[in-house]
Design a protein around this motif. Structure first.
Motif, PDB file in Angstrom:
ATOM      1  N   THR A 142       0.809  -1.208   0.000  1.00  0.00           N
ATOM      2  CA  THR A 142       0.000   0.000   0.000  1.00  0.00           C
ATOM      3  C   THR A 142       0.849   1.266   0.000  1.00  0.00           C
ATOM      4  OG1 THR A 142      -0.182  -0.076   2.405  1.00  0.00           O
ATOM      5  CG2 THR A 142      -1.921  -1.132   1.159  1.00  0.00           C
ATOM      6  N   GLU A 143       0.246   2.330  -0.524  1.00  0.00           N
ATOM      7  CA  GLU A 143       0.951   3.605  -0.667  1.00  0.00           C
ATOM      8  C   GLU A 143       0.092   4.741  -0.109  1.00  0.00           C
ATOM      9  OE1 GLU A 143       3.155   2.140  -4.812  1.00  0.00           O
ATOM     10  OE2 GLU A 143       1.938   3.971  -4.822  1.00  0.00           O
ATOM     11  N   PRO A 144       0.723   5.799   0.390  1.00  0.00           N
ATOM     12  CA  PRO A 144      -0.041   6.865   1.048  1.00  0.00           C
ATOM     13  C   PRO A 144      -0.836   7.759   0.104  1.00  0.00           C
ATOM     14  CG  PRO A 144       2.307   7.388   1.058  1.00  0.00           C
ATOM     15  CD  PRO A 144       2.184   5.983   0.561  1.00  0.00           C
ATOM     16  N   ASP A 145      -0.455   7.823  -1.162  1.00  0.00           N
ATOM     17  CA  ASP A 145      -1.052   8.829  -2.052  1.00  0.00           C
ATOM     18  C   ASP A 145      -2.054   8.274  -3.045  1.00  0.00           C
ATOM     19  OD1 ASP A 145       0.436  10.850  -0.845  1.00  0.00           O
ATOM     20  OD2 ASP A 145       2.156  10.496  -2.157  1.00  0.00           O
ATOM     21  N   VAL A 146      -2.370   6.984  -2.948  1.00  0.00           N
ATOM     22  CA  VAL A 146      -3.365   6.401  -3.850  1.00  0.00           C
ATOM     23  C   VAL A 146      -4.311   5.520  -3.049  1.00  0.00           C
ATOM     24  CG1 VAL A 146      -1.793   6.403  -5.826  1.00  0.00           C
ATOM     25  CG2 VAL A 146      -1.950   4.350  -4.390  1.00  0.00           C
ATOM     26  N   ALA A 147      -5.488   5.265  -3.620  1.00  0.00           N
ATOM     27  CA  ALA A 147      -6.449   4.356  -2.985  1.00  0.00           C
ATOM     28  C   ALA A 147      -5.982   2.933  -3.238  1.00  0.00           C
ATOM     29  CB  ALA A 147      -7.844   4.575  -3.555  1.00  0.00           C
ATOM     30  N   SER A 148      -5.250   2.387  -2.284  1.00  0.00           N
ATOM     31  CA  SER A 148      -4.611   1.092  -2.489  1.00  0.00           C
ATOM     32  C   SER A 148      -5.580  -0.073  -2.397  1.00  0.00           C
ATOM     33  CB  SER A 148      -3.478   0.917  -1.478  1.00  0.00           C
ATOM     34  OG  SER A 148      -2.526   1.954  -1.603  1.00  0.00           O
ATOM     35  N   SER A 149      -6.848   0.180  -2.016  1.00  0.00           N
ATOM     36  CA  SER A 149      -7.846  -0.884  -2.082  1.00  0.00           C
ATOM     37  C   SER A 149      -8.038  -1.347  -3.524  1.00  0.00           C
ATOM     38  CB  SER A 149      -9.174  -0.409  -1.496  1.00  0.00           C
ATOM     39  OG  SER A 149      -9.624   0.757  -2.158  1.00  0.00           O
ATOM     40  N   ASP A 150      -7.693  -0.490  -4.485  1.00  0.00           N
ATOM     41  CA  ASP A 150      -7.582  -0.882  -5.896  1.00  0.00           C
ATOM     42  C   ASP A 150      -6.095  -0.912  -6.210  1.00  0.00           C
ATOM     43  OD1 ASP A 150      -7.458  -1.208  -8.610  1.00  0.00           O
ATOM     44  OD2 ASP A 150      -8.632   0.578  -9.115  1.00  0.00           O
ATOM     45  N   THR A 152      -4.364  -1.677  -8.620  1.00  0.00           N
ATOM     46  CA  THR A 152      -3.887  -1.210  -9.923  1.00  0.00           C
ATOM     47  C   THR A 152      -3.497   0.265  -9.876  1.00  0.00           C
ATOM     48  OG1 THR A 152      -6.112  -0.669 -10.722  1.00  0.00           O
ATOM     49  CG2 THR A 152      -5.295  -2.900 -11.146  1.00  0.00           C
ATOM     50  N   ASN A 153      -3.862   0.952  -8.776  1.00  0.00           N
ATOM     51  CA  ASN A 153      -3.477   2.355  -8.611  1.00  0.00           C
ATOM     52  C   ASN A 153      -2.030   2.533  -8.162  1.00  0.00           C
ATOM     53  OD1 ASN A 153      -6.004   3.436  -9.225  1.00  0.00           O
ATOM     54  ND2 ASN A 153      -6.708   3.348  -7.106  1.00  0.00           N
ATOM     55  N   LEU A 154      -1.388   1.480  -7.685  1.00  0.00           N
ATOM     56  CA  LEU A 154      -0.060   1.603  -7.090  1.00  0.00           C
ATOM     57  C   LEU A 154       0.925   2.218  -8.076  1.00  0.00           C
ATOM     58  CD1 LEU A 154       0.085  -1.806  -5.206  1.00  0.00           C
ATOM     59  CD2 LEU A 154      -0.423   0.458  -4.252  1.00  0.00           C
ATOM     60  N   GLU A 155       1.749   3.154  -7.565  1.00  0.00           N
ATOM     61  CA  GLU A 155       2.561   3.990  -8.450  1.00  0.00           C
ATOM     62  C   GLU A 155       4.062   3.909  -8.212  1.00  0.00           C
ATOM     63  OE1 GLU A 155       0.980   7.881  -7.775  1.00  0.00           O
ATOM     64  OE2 GLU A 155      -0.655   7.620  -9.220  1.00  0.00           O
ATOM     65  N   MET A 156       4.546   3.161  -7.221  1.00  0.00           N
ATOM     66  CA  MET A 156       5.979   3.189  -6.967  1.00  0.00           C
ATOM     67  C   MET A 156       6.754   2.890  -8.248  1.00  0.00           C
ATOM     68  SD  MET A 156       8.482   1.171  -4.318  1.00  0.00           S
ATOM     69  CE  MET A 156       8.389   2.398  -3.028  1.00  0.00           C
ATOM     70  N   ILE A 157       7.644   3.794  -8.594  1.00  0.00           N
ATOM     71  CA  ILE A 157       8.389   3.712  -9.851  1.00  0.00           C
ATOM     72  C   ILE A 157       9.436   2.614  -9.754  1.00  0.00           C
ATOM     73  CG2 ILE A 157       9.987   4.942 -11.368  1.00  0.00           C
ATOM     74  CD1 ILE A 157       8.559   7.547 -10.439  1.00  0.00           C
ATOM     75  N   CYS A 158       9.516   1.812 -10.817  1.00  0.00           N
ATOM     76  CA  CYS A 158      10.547   0.778 -10.927  1.00  0.00           C
ATOM     77  C   CYS A 158      11.011   0.745 -12.380  1.00  0.00           C
ATOM     78  CB  CYS A 158       9.996  -0.577 -10.493  1.00  0.00           C
ATOM     79  SG  CYS A 158      11.172  -1.934 -10.654  1.00  0.00           S
ATOM     80  N   LYS A 159      12.190   1.320 -12.627  1.00  0.00           N
ATOM     81  CA  LYS A 159      12.692   1.437 -13.998  1.00  0.00           C
ATOM     82  C   LYS A 159      14.004   0.684 -14.161  1.00  0.00           C
ATOM     83  CE  LYS A 159      10.515   5.820 -15.278  1.00  0.00           C
ATOM     84  NZ  LYS A 159      10.720   7.198 -15.793  1.00  0.00           N
ATOM     85  N   ARG A 160      14.128   0.030 -15.298  1.00  0.00           N
ATOM     86  CA  ARG A 160      15.363  -0.697 -15.609  1.00  0.00           C
ATOM     87  C   ARG A 160      16.464   0.291 -15.961  1.00  0.00           C
ATOM     88  NH1 ARG A 160      16.451  -6.101 -17.725  1.00  0.00           N
ATOM     89  NH2 ARG A 160      18.732  -6.240 -17.758  1.00  0.00           N
ATOM     90  N   ASP A 161      17.637   0.063 -15.362  1.00  0.00           N
ATOM     91  CA  ASP A 161      18.813   0.886 -15.658  1.00  0.00           C
ATOM     92  C   ASP A 161      20.023  -0.048 -15.702  1.00  0.00           C
ATOM     93  OD1 ASP A 161      20.631   2.932 -16.047  1.00  0.00           O
ATOM     94  OD2 ASP A 161      20.764   3.430 -13.919  1.00  0.00           O
ATOM     95  N   GLY A 162      20.300  -0.553 -16.879  1.00  0.00           N
ATOM     96  CA  GLY A 162      21.405  -1.496 -17.025  1.00  0.00           C
ATOM     97  C   GLY A 162      21.117  -2.807 -16.315  1.00  0.00           C
ATOM     98  N   ASP A 163      21.994  -3.169 -15.377  1.00  0.00           N
ATOM     99  CA  ASP A 163      21.836  -4.443 -14.669  1.00  0.00           C
ATOM    100  C   ASP A 163      21.074  -4.273 -13.358  1.00  0.00           C
ATOM    101  OD1 ASP A 163      23.682  -3.056 -13.212  1.00  0.00           O
ATOM    102  OD2 ASP A 163      25.195  -4.637 -13.187  1.00  0.00           O
ATOM    103  N   ALA A 164      20.349  -3.160 -13.222  1.00  0.00           N
ATOM    104  CA  ALA A 164      19.607  -2.904 -11.987  1.00  0.00           C
ATOM    105  C   ALA A 164      18.243  -2.305 -12.307  1.00  0.00           C
ATOM    106  CB  ALA A 164      20.386  -1.952 -11.083  1.00  0.00           C
ATOM    107  N   TYR A 165      17.336  -2.434 -11.332  1.00  0.00           N
ATOM    108  CA  TYR A 165      16.098  -1.664 -11.334  1.00  0.00           C
ATOM    109  C   TYR A 165      16.255  -0.548 -10.303  1.00  0.00           C
ATOM    110  CZ  TYR A 165      13.530  -5.110 -14.119  1.00  0.00           C
ATOM    111  OH  TYR A 165      13.097  -5.927 -15.124  1.00  0.00           O
TER     112      TYR A 165
END
Length: 411
Positions: A142-150, A152-165
């Motif tokens: 769960t996250e503080p800035d979205v309605a986490s009961s849904d 699909t709203n979750l927003e934590m960014i996870c981007k690929r950068d070479g051999d890491a996220y």
């Protein structure tokens, strides 16, 4: 197919040993354990707490009363979900019960994830010490800035950068993340954009708790209590780099993992709730017989006979519903089991809260004080009405399944 809630004879013998250990060894140490929390740093274990907890765990391990939750695994004791439900109820009678037998949330769900979806390296590094009860873990969704009961709203960014996220964002209600033994998080993140279906945009990734860029902002308070040393933490991730091999299954497969993780866990929560209701009813009955007012035992005053009778009947109904949900899970069709799990997820905390509240009332002022376990039990059960999905979401799922019986498609 015939529905059975029976427990095999060899399992019944184990269950009786668990009952005896909880009654004779765990519950008598519960007050001493909790009294230690206020004697020093609330987020570290005192020597006495460690002595109590690790001593009980060692007794459970030595007696091979350990990891009952492994219901579909060669590593476990071969219990069905129905059989484990009876153990979960007994462990729910005391806040220490689940950990003594290495059956604590969120570790059980996280261990299932590691076993089902983790690499060999993950199993060696995280699953092995978790199964041994040597470390703890947390699940960050769960996250503080979205309605986490849904989700699909979750927003934590996870981007690929070479051999890491690279992870950026905040999570809260990370239960267990305050525990100094918590060494690893499983984190729900967003990996896909608007061009993908909503349930293909998220993933789960394994993050060591000591990774640079992780900041624990605060413990979340539950009705004014911080639940130390377990805690429900608010955590910020700032450019947290995690190796690509820490991704579970792959990008976009988070919901696939979540459904495998949350279904059994909800049943475990509900059976522990029934255990708490049973413990509260016992306290209620003993108090009603031991105390007198107006020349009579409390049991004989007002509507107390009716209150006790209603509590017994509602506990029995909730238990049967939970066992049916567990039986449905044992049939191997998670989709068919889902509406039953949603039903019990609403009913079990509701019944437990009602019984606990009546026990509080029977105890008068003592019931809301630190002198009984009732206040702590009430706050825990009120929290459970939100954990793993709020009541409204589960009622919606039950209604959709019911209406689908009369239509050509789900409503």
């Amino acid at each position: 197919m015939e529905m059975s809630f029976a427990v095999r004879p060899q399992v019944r013998e184990m269950l009786e040993r668990v009952k005896a250990m909880i009654r004779d060894e765990v519950i008598p140490l519960e007050a001493a354990y909790h009294a230690e929390i206020d004697t020093g740093d609330r987020w570290q274990f005192t020597a006495r707490q460690t002595e109590i907890l690790e001593g009980l765990k060692e007794k459970a391990r030595a007696a091979e009363l350990w990891n009952f939750w492994l219901t579909d695994s060669a590593r476990g004791l071969g219990l069905s979900t129905v059989e484990y439900a009876h153990f979960a109820e007994e462990m729910g009678r005391t806040p220490l019960g689940a950990e003594v037998f290495n059956c604590s949330a969120p570790d059980t769900g996280n261990m299932e994830v590691f076993e089902r979806y983790g690499s060999d390296a993950m199993k060696d590094r995280w699953l092995t010490p978790l199964l041994a009860g040597e470390i703890r873990s947390a699940y960050l969704m769960t996250e503080p800035d979205v309605a986490s009961s849904d989700p699909t709203n979750l927003e934590m960014i996870c981007k690929r950068d070479g051999d890491a996220y690279v992870l950026d964002g905040e999570k809260w209600w990370a239960s267990g993340a305050g525990d100094p033994r918590c060494k690893v998080y499983i984190v729900m993140v967003r990996t896909g954009g608007e061009d993908l279906p909503r349930h293909k945009r998220h993933a789960m990734i394994v993050v060591p708790a000591d990774t640079p860029g992780i900041e624990v902002l605060r413990p979340m308070m539950v009705y004014g209590q911080d639940d130390a040393p377990h805690g429900h933490m608010h955590i910020r991730f700032t450019k947290v780099r995690v190796p690509v091999e820490n991704m579970l299954l792959g990008e976009g497969r988070g919901f696939e993992i979540a459904q495998g993780r949350l279904g059994p866990g909800r049943i475990h929560h509900c059976m522990r709730a029934i255990g708490q209701a049973e413990a509260a009813l016992e306290l209620l009955c003993r108090r009603s017989l031991d105390r007198e007012a107006f020349g009579k035992p409390l049991a004989q005053l007002g509507a107390n006979y009716d209150i006790i009778a209603e509590a017994r009947m509602e506990i029995e109904m909730a238990r049967l519903l939970c066992l049916k949900a567990a039986w449905m899970m044992d049939q191997g069709d998670a989709r068919a089991a889902a509406p039953w799990i949603s039903q019990i997820k609403v009913i079990a905390p509701r019944v437990a809260l009602k019984v606990i509240d009546e026990a509080v009332q029977m105890h008068g002022g003592q019931g809301i004080s630190q002198d009984t376990p009732l206040a702590r039990a009430w706050t825990h059960q009120r929290t459970l009405r939100l954990a793993d999905g709020p009541d409204a979401v589960h009622r919606r799922q039950v209604a959709r399944a019911e209406l689908a019986r009369y239509t050509q498609r789900a409503v």
